[in-house]
Design an enzyme around this catalytic site. Sequence first.
Site, mmCIF file in Angstrom:
data_model
loop_
_atom_site.group_PDB
_atom_site.id
_atom_site.type_symbol
_atom_site.label_atom_id
_atom_site.label_comp_id
_atom_site.label_asym_id
_atom_site.label_seq_id
_atom_site.Cartn_x
_atom_site.Cartn_y
_atom_site.Cartn_z
ATOM 1 N N THR A 246 0.843 -1.198 0.000
ATOM 2 C CA THR A 246 0.000 0.000 0.000
ATOM 3 C C THR A 246 0.876 1.245 0.000
ATOM 4 O O THR A 246 1.733 1.398 0.863
ATOM 5 C CB THR A 246 -0.933 -0.006 1.220
ATOM 6 O OG1 THR A 246 -1.867 -1.090 1.072
ATOM 7 C CG2 THR A 246 -1.690 1.298 1.351
ATOM 8 N N GLN B 160 -4.467 -7.662 -6.265
ATOM 9 C CA GLN B 160 -4.927 -8.145 -4.968
ATOM 10 C C GLN B 160 -6.299 -7.566 -4.641
ATOM 11 O O GLN B 160 -6.482 -6.343 -4.580
ATOM 12 C CB GLN B 160 -3.937 -7.784 -3.861
ATOM 13 C CG GLN B 160 -4.261 -8.506 -2.559
ATOM 14 C CD GLN B 160 -3.377 -8.089 -1.406
ATOM 15 O OE1 GLN B 160 -3.368 -6.924 -1.021
ATOM 16 N NE2 GLN B 160 -2.644 -9.033 -0.831
ATOM 17 N N HIS C 286 -7.256 -11.394 -1.000
ATOM 18 C CA HIS C 286 -6.617 -10.939 0.244
ATOM 19 C C HIS C 286 -7.438 -11.445 1.427
ATOM 20 O O HIS C 286 -8.490 -10.898 1.760
ATOM 21 C CB HIS C 286 -6.564 -9.405 0.239
ATOM 22 C CG HIS C 286 -5.625 -8.817 1.248
ATOM 23 N ND1 HIS C 286 -5.067 -9.531 2.274
ATOM 24 C CD2 HIS C 286 -5.146 -7.537 1.387
ATOM 25 C CE1 HIS C 286 -4.289 -8.733 3.006
ATOM 26 N NE2 HIS C 286 -4.323 -7.525 2.481
ATOM 27 N N ASN D 125 -4.121 -10.227 7.271
ATOM 28 C CA ASN D 125 -3.821 -8.931 7.900
ATOM 29 C C ASN D 125 -5.000 -8.237 8.568
ATOM 30 O O ASN D 125 -5.009 -7.015 8.721
ATOM 31 C CB ASN D 125 -3.173 -7.991 6.881
ATOM 32 C CG ASN D 125 -1.822 -8.485 6.415
ATOM 33 O OD1 ASN D 125 -1.302 -9.466 6.930
ATOM 34 N ND2 ASN D 125 -1.244 -7.816 5.421
ATOM 35 N N TYR E 179 -8.198 -7.984 7.620
ATOM 36 C CA TYR E 179 -9.238 -7.401 6.777
ATOM 37 C C TYR E 179 -10.443 -8.348 6.708
ATOM 38 O O TYR E 179 -10.478 -9.366 7.389
ATOM 39 C CB TYR E 179 -8.667 -7.023 5.421
ATOM 40 C CG TYR E 179 -7.538 -6.009 5.566
ATOM 41 C CD1 TYR E 179 -7.762 -4.785 6.210
ATOM 42 C CD2 TYR E 179 -6.251 -6.285 5.128
ATOM 43 C CE1 TYR E 179 -6.743 -3.870 6.385
ATOM 44 C CE2 TYR E 179 -5.215 -5.374 5.299
ATOM 45 C CZ TYR E 179 -5.467 -4.165 5.934
ATOM 46 O OH TYR E 179 -4.457 -3.261 6.121
ATOM 47 N N ARG F 195 -3.911 -15.045 -0.168
ATOM 48 C CA ARG F 195 -2.936 -14.696 0.864
ATOM 49 C C ARG F 195 -3.548 -14.836 2.246
ATOM 50 O O ARG F 195 -4.660 -14.343 2.497
ATOM 51 C CB ARG F 195 -2.455 -13.258 0.662
ATOM 52 C CG ARG F 195 -1.246 -12.894 1.529
ATOM 53 C CD ARG F 195 -0.855 -11.437 1.379
ATOM 54 N NE ARG F 195 0.564 -11.224 1.582
ATOM 55 C CZ ARG F 195 1.103 -10.119 2.073
ATOM 56 N NH1 ARG F 195 0.333 -9.098 2.424
ATOM 57 N NH2 ARG F 195 2.405 -9.995 2.218
ATOM 58 N N ASN G 238 -4.121 -4.903 13.496
ATOM 59 C CA ASN G 238 -5.557 -4.624 13.372
ATOM 60 C C ASN G 238 -6.383 -5.402 14.398
ATOM 61 O O ASN G 238 -7.536 -5.780 14.138
ATOM 62 C CB ASN G 238 -6.053 -4.901 11.955
ATOM 63 C CG ASN G 238 -5.439 -3.961 10.938
ATOM 64 O OD1 ASN G 238 -5.276 -2.770 11.209
ATOM 65 N ND2 ASN G 238 -5.081 -4.474 9.771
ATOM 66 N N GLY H 258 8.924 -7.172 -0.024
ATOM 67 C CA GLY H 258 8.172 -5.938 0.046
ATOM 68 C C GLY H 258 9.056 -4.709 0.021
ATOM 69 O O GLY H 258 9.346 -4.150 -1.029
#
Length: 363
Positions: free
Chosen positions: A28, A101, A178, A181, A183, A230, A238, A320
């Site tokens: 991001t 993604q 995705h 993480n 989400y 992923r 989070n 990354g």
Amino acid sequence: MSSNSALLQPITLGQISLANRMVMAPLTRCRAGEGNVPTDLMVEYYRQRASAGLIISEATQIMPEGQGYPSTPGIHSAEQIAGWKKITSAVHAAGGKMVLQLWHVGRVSHSSFQPGGKLPVAPSAIAIAGEGRTADFSKAPYETPRALELAELPGIVATYVQAAKNAIEAGFDGVEIHAANGYLLDEFLRDGTNHRDDAYGGSLENRFRLIREVVEAVTAAVGADRTGIRISPLQPANGMSDSNPWSTFSYVVKELAAYPLAYLHVAGMGSDQPGAAGPHFDLNDLRPLWPGKLMVNYHYTQASGEAAIAEGHADAVAYGVPFIANPDLVNRIRLDAPWNEADASTFYGGDSKGYTDYPIYSG
């Protein structure tokens, strides 16, 4: 010279043939334009990094309600599709491959992003502790999300499908779902965030149900051999946690093995914080459960990436931050050249500084 490096050997993920096993991880960067449309600056950014065997796009929201950070691109409007098409054309012209993604942030949002200023959605009405970003880059306490109603979930699945179709229309070689993480899909999966008492909560089978439905629908629409996924079993960010991550994610991997996906992408965030998201386990223990191609990510160096492949823990390695600072990372490994250091102050938002101005190795 490291021309014989395991990282530089070709591989095929589903129907996507890669020149090497170095993947640019989804990153991001918050540089999309008006209407969350990809910009010409983004075209240059991705073009510079096309020597990666595969580029995974930055996380891209599948619908307006799926946004949780400012200036992140979408894949739900004609203008966004056209913007991405410029990027995929440039990457392909430079010899690269690229997947998009698919992202819905769930509760990791704020009403300032939501149409009509509504609350973000999640499996359950549980807020994240602390502060998140608002639409103007300022910070504010996370809001308590609205729990999605049962009748809304088929529409969420359908939106993933349309976004995947839009990605193929935009010229991508495939998509990555995705489910990591913290989400939306991850929120449904882990019992720290899913307190539902219907068909999407409680048992592992129920908590996995939405991911299964998305995988089945997306693969039916664009092909399993063009679809990756992923996961991040140990990620505490989070506000994520699970009472038994090994039980949860070994189940997930076994169930996903029924689908001939292009790859499984296991992100290692949290592996250096044992217990932060629930009882710790070795992510390498998932490898025997997965019959297909496996990608790993998180703080890999050249040496540890080569070792992961040589020892059979992975088939490809996603980098990354190294790709942020080294658009020519593949060539630097080939030449045993030093790596540029990344400027973290330019990671999110801004212009070309720290984005398209990192130097190429000249020897």
